[in-house]
Design a protein around this motif. Structure first.
Motif, mmCIF file in Angstrom:
data_model
loop_
_atom_site.group_PDB
_atom_site.id
_atom_site.type_symbol
_atom_site.label_atom_id
_atom_site.label_comp_id
_atom_site.label_asym_id
_atom_site.label_seq_id
_atom_site.Cartn_x
_atom_site.Cartn_y
_atom_site.Cartn_z
ATOM 1 N N ASP A 36 0.879 -1.320 -0.050
ATOM 2 C CA ASP A 36 -0.091 -0.084 0.005
ATOM 3 C C ASP A 36 0.859 1.270 0.035
ATOM 4 O OD1 ASP A 36 -2.374 -1.572 -0.053
ATOM 5 O OD2 ASP A 36 -2.700 -1.276 2.132
ATOM 6 N N ASN A 90 2.633 1.814 -3.332
ATOM 7 C CA ASN A 90 1.604 1.968 -4.381
ATOM 8 C C ASN A 90 0.975 3.570 -4.213
ATOM 9 O OD1 ASN A 90 1.775 -0.311 -5.965
ATOM 10 N ND2 ASN A 90 0.071 -1.170 -4.656
ATOM 11 N N MET A 91 1.448 4.464 -3.182
ATOM 12 C CA MET A 91 1.100 5.824 -2.802
ATOM 13 C C MET A 91 1.625 6.483 -3.934
ATOM 14 S SD MET A 91 1.070 6.433 1.160
ATOM 15 C CE MET A 91 0.094 5.513 2.229
ATOM 16 N N GLN A 92 0.827 7.522 -4.357
ATOM 17 C CA GLN A 92 1.174 8.739 -5.256
ATOM 18 C C GLN A 92 2.146 9.649 -4.565
ATOM 19 O OE1 GLN A 92 0.826 8.771 -8.570
ATOM 20 N NE2 GLN A 92 -0.160 6.869 -8.566
ATOM 21 N N ILE A 93 3.103 9.911 -4.901
ATOM 22 C CA ILE A 93 3.601 11.137 -4.305
ATOM 23 C C ILE A 93 3.578 12.521 -4.956
ATOM 24 C CG2 ILE A 93 6.225 11.815 -3.669
ATOM 25 C CD1 ILE A 93 7.004 8.980 -3.468
#
Length: 106
Positions: A100, A103-106
């Motif tokens: 998770d 897969n986070m957008q930065i």
């Protein structure tokens, strides 16, 4: 269940989150907490020791050792099995959390 270990893991996660947002935070070890890796290793060692003890008890019972009680051996084997299943579930949750985060957008 060991709630102290859970509290230590939460403090590590909070510290990591604070560092990720740019806030300065003390390392968990410096803040009086324990290292996440040390908590995890300690838990794995306890599960391994429980399995080893249960296996030794079962071997002694199978060899005809009269000092071994069948009931105690079965309880030890079941306890070791449940501890292992719990460890597997924790591993699965950690793997899911890692995925998770990755897969986070930065």
């Amino acid at each position: 269940m060991d709630t102290q270990g859970i509290e230590n893991m939460l403090s590590v996660l909070r510290s990591t989150a604070a560092q990720a947002t740019g806030k300065t935070a003390e390392s968990p070890a410096a803040a009086g907490g324990t290292d996440f890796a040390a908590v995890l290793k300690n838990s794995i060692d306890k599960v391994s020791a429980a399995q080893e003890q249960a296996n030794q008890m079962a071997e002694k019972l199978a060899a005809g050792d009269t000092s071994q009680n069948l009931h105690e051996v079965m309880v030890a084997l079941q306890s070791a099995s449940i501890s292992f299943q719990e460890m597997v579930q924790v591993r699965n949750k950690l793997a899911t959390a890692y995925q998770d985060i990755m897969n986070m957008q930065i």
